[in-house]
Design an enzyme around this catalytic site. Structure first.
Site, PDB file in Angstrom:
ATOM      1  N   LYS A 114      -1.967   7.257 -17.528  1.00 29.68           N
ATOM      2  CA  LYS A 114      -0.692   6.634 -17.116  1.00 29.68           C
ATOM      3  C   LYS A 114       0.426   6.986 -18.085  1.00 29.68           C
ATOM      4  CE  LYS A 114      -2.357   3.162 -13.994  1.00 29.68           C
ATOM      5  NZ  LYS A 114      -2.428   1.804 -13.499  1.00 29.68           N
ATOM      6  N   LYS A 195      -8.869   9.598  -7.270  1.00 28.40           N
ATOM      7  CA  LYS A 195      -9.201   8.241  -6.831  1.00 28.40           C
ATOM      8  C   LYS A 195      -8.079   7.697  -5.947  1.00 28.40           C
ATOM      9  CE  LYS A 195      -8.189   4.439  -9.262  1.00 28.40           C
ATOM     10  NZ  LYS A 195      -7.902   3.226  -8.500  1.00 28.40           N
ATOM     11  N   LYS A 198      -3.151   2.579  -5.454  1.00 22.44           N
ATOM     12  CA  LYS A 198      -1.935   1.987  -4.872  1.00 22.44           C
ATOM     13  C   LYS A 198      -0.710   2.759  -5.298  1.00 22.44           C
ATOM     14  CE  LYS A 198      -3.497  -2.535  -5.918  1.00 22.44           C
ATOM     15  NZ  LYS A 198      -3.284  -2.776  -7.323  1.00 22.44           N
TER      16      LYS A 198
HETATM   17  P1  ATP Z   1      -2.920   1.058  -9.328  1.00 23.21           P
HETATM   18  O1  ATP Z   1      -2.711   2.376  -8.664  1.00 23.21           O
HETATM   19  O2  ATP Z   1      -1.719   0.133  -9.245  1.00 23.21           O
HETATM   20  O3  ATP Z   1      -3.549   1.150 -10.696  1.00 23.21           O
HETATM   21  P2  ATP Z   1      -5.420   0.537  -7.983  1.00 23.21           P
HETATM   22  O4  ATP Z   1      -5.416   1.001  -6.579  1.00 23.21           O
HETATM   23  O5  ATP Z   1      -6.158   1.360  -8.990  1.00 23.21           O
HETATM   24  O6  ATP Z   1      -3.937   0.275  -8.426  1.00 23.21           O
HETATM   25  P3  ATP Z   1      -6.226  -2.050  -9.071  1.00 23.21           P
HETATM   26  O7  ATP Z   1      -5.399  -3.255  -8.836  1.00 23.21           O
HETATM   27  O8  ATP Z   1      -6.094  -1.356 -10.376  1.00 23.21           O
HETATM   28  O9  ATP Z   1      -5.968  -0.943  -7.950  1.00 23.21           O
HETATM   29  O10 ATP Z   1      -7.749  -2.380  -8.797  1.00 23.21           O
HETATM   30  C1  ATP Z   1      -8.257  -3.520  -8.126  1.00 23.21           C
HETATM   31  C2  ATP Z   1      -9.755  -3.360  -7.934  1.00 23.21           C
HETATM   32  O11 ATP Z   1     -10.011  -2.310  -6.987  1.00 23.21           O
HETATM   33  C3  ATP Z   1     -10.495  -2.961  -9.211  1.00 23.21           C
HETATM   34  O12 ATP Z   1     -11.741  -3.614  -9.247  1.00 23.21           O
HETATM   35  C4  ATP Z   1     -10.691  -1.486  -9.072  1.00 23.21           C
HETATM   36  O13 ATP Z   1     -11.803  -1.007  -9.793  1.00 23.21           O
HETATM   37  C5  ATP Z   1     -10.908  -1.345  -7.571  1.00 23.21           C
HETATM   38  N1  ATP Z   1     -10.490  -0.037  -7.096  1.00 23.21           N
HETATM   39  C6  ATP Z   1      -9.264   0.530  -7.223  1.00 23.21           C
HETATM   40  N2  ATP Z   1      -9.225   1.736  -6.648  1.00 23.21           N
HETATM   41  C7  ATP Z   1     -10.473   1.950  -6.142  1.00 23.21           C
HETATM   42  C8  ATP Z   1     -11.070   3.045  -5.430  1.00 23.21           C
HETATM   43  N3  ATP Z   1     -10.381   4.119  -5.128  1.00 23.21           N
HETATM   44  N4  ATP Z   1     -12.365   2.933  -5.069  1.00 23.21           N
HETATM   45  C9  ATP Z   1     -13.086   1.829  -5.371  1.00 23.21           C
HETATM   46  N5  ATP Z   1     -12.580   0.770  -6.034  1.00 23.21           N
HETATM   47  C10 ATP Z   1     -11.294   0.819  -6.422  1.00 23.21           C
END
Ligand code: ATP
Ligand code: LTN
Length: 333
Positions: A114, A195, A198
């Protein structure tokens, strides 16, 4: 009497929750609600480690609460609250900062990824994992159900807890991260080498399916999903098959079928059919969630009431651990 294990997990109210968040985290939180003593947190303090528009953030926090309830988090069985409503999180994070070497934080891969994209990096972004450790340790959680990307943060939580316990005496339970066997890392539909996340989804239209997306939106993303130039519909760890493997993984988790059943089902079919069927199982999964979400959003006062009551209960539960930590470092409590 057997006491149930304490489960703690969190999700950032940034952007729109996607099918990866659901499969990697939320689906399991809901499925395992009856087995554990559950605490789920909308981590808004974490969200502002990257700039968020204040009015958008306010809306996203309520939306996050409504989506989680709509996915099946039951306030009678689980505590669902907003992190900033419970000041103990920030207080404990400060105390833990003082036992965490900076080098541990500089090594975190999420921080490195990040921060590399930013011109100016906030201290909060570096400190993010210490706040996460505070979230978990405050409730003496045994298990932390998360996706694969959070594994390193959980290990750091254990290291911080252990260091504190060594310096100041037994204070914190060392938690275990529970990562699902299937679906721990759902990849972007547009690019199966990254991955699903969001933050990428907010810039790239065909990256993810959001939990509130309409059937047309789901299909618009799925029909463009990246596959490969072959035609075999099989589970595979080959880098070239990552797109197909990702689609099959989503299908597997959402239907509950085995890999053998799924490969048999798709034998001889074309990628276009695979995409259509994956889109259909996603649409079916999202339909009841969206119906409940719309009903919950009709009554924002009721939603705020649920969050308020949960915050009071969370504060009560966090208080003894915070007190113990303060006492052990030598504060007058
Ligand atoms: P950001 O892009 O804002 O970091 P994010 O999509 O990674 O967001 P988080 O809020 O960081 O989402 O994660 C919430 C939960 O979802 C965590 O337990 C994280 O491990 C899980 N998670 C996030 N992305 C994935 C993915 N692609 N596959 C499986 N689990 C995920
Ligand atoms: N860093 C996590 C969110 C998070 C969390 C937590 C998860 C904050 N505090 C405590 C589990 C336990 C993320 O981005 N997924």
């Amino acid at each position: 009497m057997t006491t149930r294990k304490i489960v703690f997990s969190g999700i950032q109210p940034t952007g729109d929750f996607h099918i990866g968040n659901y499969i990697g985290a939320v689906k399991r939180w809901v499925a395992e609600q009856d087995l554990y003593d559950n605490i789920f947190c909308i981590v808004d303090l974490h969200a502002i480690t990257l700039y968020q528009d204040p009015n958008v953030l306010r809306g996203k926090i309520r939306q996050a609460a409504a989506v989680l309830l709509a996915c099946g988090i039951d306030p009678q069985k689980s505590l669902l609250f907003v992190q900033s409503h419970v000041p103990a999180h920030a207080e404990l994070a400060w105390i833990l900062n003082c036992v965490t070497p900076i080098g541990w934080l500089e090594r975190m891969t999420q921080y490195k990824d990040k921060s590399a994209k930013l011109e100016s990096v906030s201290t909060g972004l570096l400190d993010y994992p210490v706040l996460m450790a505070a979230d978990i340790l405050l409730y003496q959680a045994d298990c932390v159900p998360v996706g694969e990307d959070q594994k390193q943060h959980i290990e750091l939580t254990r290291d911080v807890a252990q260091r504190f316990n060594t310096l100041y005496g037994e204070t914190f339970v060392l938690p275990e991260g529970t990562i699902p066997k299937v679906g721990a890392r759902i990849m972007g539909f547009d690019d199966p080498t990254v991955k699903m996340s969001k933050s990428i989804a907010s810039d790239q239209k065909h990256h993810a399916v959001g939990l509130l997306d309409s059937p047309d939106q789901v299909w618009a993303v799925l029909k463009r999903a990246t596959t490969d130039s072959g035609k075999e519909i099989v589970f595979s760890n080959e880098p070239g098959k990552a797109g197909v493997n990702n689609l099959l993984t989503v299908y597997q988790v959402l239907t509950g079928q085995t890999q053998t059943e799924i490969e048999k089902h798709f034998q001889g079919k074309l990628y276009g059919q695979l995409k259509r069927e994956v889109a259909d199982v996603i649409i079916e999964t999202l339909k009841p969630i969206q119906e409940r979400y719309n009903a919950l959003m009709q009554d924002p006062n009721a939603l705020d009431g649920i969050l308020q009551r949960a915050a009071e209960q969370a504060a009560t539960r966090a208080a003894p651990t915070l007190r113990k930590a303060k006492l052990n470092v030598g504060f007058v409590v």
